[in-house]
Design a protein around this motif. Structure first.
Motif, short mmCIF file in Angstrom:
data_model
loop_
_atom_site.label_atom_id
_atom_site.label_comp_id
_atom_site.label_asym_id
_atom_site.label_seq_id
_atom_site.Cartn_x
_atom_site.Cartn_y
_atom_site.Cartn_z
N GLY A 226 0.82 -1.22 -0.16
CA GLY A 226 -0.24 0.05 0.00
C GLY A 226 0.83 1.18 -0.03
N ILE A 227 1.86 1.00 -0.38
CA ILE A 227 2.80 2.38 -0.46
C ILE A 227 3.07 2.85 -2.00
CG2 ILE A 227 5.30 3.27 -0.24
CD1 ILE A 227 5.38 0.91 2.04
N GLY A 228 2.91 4.11 -2.08
CA GLY A 228 3.24 4.79 -3.51
C GLY A 228 2.03 5.15 -4.06
N ASN A 229 2.03 6.51 -4.35
CA ASN A 229 0.93 7.24 -4.72
C ASN A 229 0.89 7.68 -6.48
OD1 ASN A 229 1.34 8.18 -2.08
ND2 ASN A 229 -0.71 7.92 -2.10
N THR A 230 2.16 7.48 -6.71
CA THR A 230 2.51 7.87 -8.21
C THR A 230 3.75 7.02 -8.49
OG1 THR A 230 4.06 9.72 -8.11
CG2 THR A 230 1.78 10.15 -7.86
N ILE A 231 3.65 6.84 -9.88
CA ILE A 231 4.86 5.75 -10.18
C ILE A 231 5.40 6.11 -11.52
CG2 ILE A 231 3.02 4.13 -11.34
CD1 ILE A 231 4.66 1.82 -10.53
N ARG A 232 6.80 5.72 -11.77
CA ARG A 232 7.24 5.98 -12.99
C ARG A 232 8.28 4.72 -13.06
NH1 ARG A 232 12.15 9.82 -15.55
NH2 ARG A 232 12.08 8.73 -17.60
N ILE A 233 8.08 3.96 -14.33
CA ILE A 233 9.01 3.06 -14.37
C ILE A 233 10.03 3.47 -15.46
CG2 ILE A 233 9.38 0.56 -15.66
CD1 ILE A 233 6.87 -0.05 -14.23
N SER A 234 11.41 4.03 -14.92
CA SER A 234 12.54 4.58 -15.95
C SER A 234 13.15 3.67 -16.83
CB SER A 234 13.45 5.22 -14.95
OG SER A 234 12.87 6.18 -14.25
N LEU A 235 13.09 3.76 -17.96
CA LEU A 235 13.72 2.62 -18.95
C LEU A 235 14.35 3.46 -19.93
CD1 LEU A 235 10.50 0.75 -19.75
CD2 LEU A 235 12.37 0.31 -18.19
N SER A 236 15.53 2.76 -20.66
CA SER A 236 16.20 3.48 -21.40
C SER A 236 15.50 2.82 -22.86
CB SER A 236 17.86 3.02 -21.63
OG SER A 236 18.24 2.91 -20.21
#
Ligand code: SF4
Length: 352
Positions: A226-236
């Motif tokens: 239940g942790i995290g309100n926004t997300i980014r998956i950083s990819l090359s």
């Protein structure tokens, strides 16, 4: 603090935190001043499900471009600021919905105060983005040269106090590292300590094959707790892949609606079809549909029916020319392998 209990922060036309869903973010990989190209990239990602976009602001031209970009996109925009507080103020005046500051390179309290004043005036929230690669060298030295969870939290804590001393609480916090375990532990600790919403991500996680796994290692346990309100998956990789990756991860964790689940077998000696090819074809078809559905495609009927029985609709190959169609575990007929997409389409048209 778990997701539901965090503060709610308004960012343009969306709200981050509280009981709101996990917001999908990405970042443009084009110079912000190249307005047309940036807008094109953002609009493509919007279609894919992007909800918040970040752009780099390196100079006055980038800051000024924000106004023009905002006129042509539909989601809130975050201005990424390093080193120069004047760029933050310019970005805010140009219409940025949120700014990101890095405690490692914007430290002068007087300058930060001017940014806070501009944010208050324009009701713009701030993301404090601690990055393990740019922690204040003084703090790192005090920690014996080590960058660990404690030093990341210390850097964050020191910075938050500046904002709280100025009664500014519209904050979103991030503590990223390219080490997924360090990232995971840093966010866990931050969630115990703060009620501000958290933007989660494993930074610089490399191209898709590597980055997806690394990001899942760091982010899935957080999201499950239940942790995290926004997300980014950083990819090359192209940023649109980041949006797809976020959707897929959230979908697997039951945190995303309107996305498909594909069950496809790895193939073995019993396989009667090229499932590698067919599963990609089905995936491409489903990407455009934006519907919550589980589809199975199996190389044989020996295990196929059993393993795919949870699917809304499934296809299992009896032989290279006949494919059994099953709906929620019940066989409803057969089709030729070339007619799989056609039959899937018929089924979707019936249920949508
Ligand atoms: S579903 Fe059939 S073909 Fe596919 S891996 Fe299982 S046994 Fe092999």
């Amino acid at each position: 603090m778990i997701r539901e209990n965090t503060r709610k922060i308004k960012v343009g036309n969306i709200t981050i935190g509280g009981s709101n869903h996990v917001v999908i973010q990405s970042m443009c990989n084009i110079k912000t001043a190249k307005v047309s190209q940036v807008v094109k990239q953002i609009l493509q990602m919007e279609k894919e499900g992007l909800e918040l976009i970040r752009v780099s602001v390196l100079d006055f031209n980038d800051a000024k471009a924000i106004k023009k970009i905002k006129e042509r996109i539909h989601i809130p925009l975050v201005a990424d600021i390093h080193y120069d507080y004047r760029l933050a103020i310019m970005a805010i005046e140009s219409g940025a919905d949120k700014i990101r500051l890095n405690p490692g390179n914007l430290k002068d309290e007087n300058q930060i105060t001017q940014v806070i004043d501009a944010c208050k005036k324009h009701q713009v929230p701030i993301r404090i983005g601690v990055n393990s690669g740019s922690i204040d060298p003084i703090l790192v030295n005090e920690n014996g040269g080590r960058v660990d969870v404690d030093i990341m939290l210390k850097s964050l804590d020191k910075y938050i106090k500046i904002f709280e001393n100025h009664k500014f609480y519209d904050l979103v916090l991030a503590l990223k590292s390219s080490d997924p375990i360090l990232t995971l532990n840093a966010y866990k600790k931050a969630s115990e300590k703060y009620s501000y919403p958290l933007h989660i991500g494993v930074t610089e996680s490399s191209f898709k094959d590597i980055g997806l796994i690394r990001s899942c290692v760091g982010l899935a346990p957080l999201l499950l707790e239940g942790i995290g309100n926004t997300i980014r998956i950083s990819l090359s990789d192209p940023p649109i892949e980041e949006v797809r990756a976020c959707k897929r991860l959230l979908n697997e964790l039951n945190l995303y609606d309107n996305y498909y689940t594909l069950i496809s077998c790895p193939m073995c000696g019993r396989s009667n079809a090229n499932i590698m090819k067919l599963s990609r074809k089905i995936s491409q078809y489903l990407e455009s549909k934006k519907i919550k559905i589980t589809v199975a495609v199996m190389g044989c009927v020996v295990n196929g029916l059993g393993e795919g029985k949870h699917a809304d609709i499934g296809f299992a190959f009896n032989n290279p020319t006949i494919c059994t169609i099953f709906v929620k575990g019940q066989v409803i007929g057969t089709c030729h392998p070339d007619q799989v997409i056609e039959n899937l389409d018929k089924y979707l048209n019936r249920i949508i």
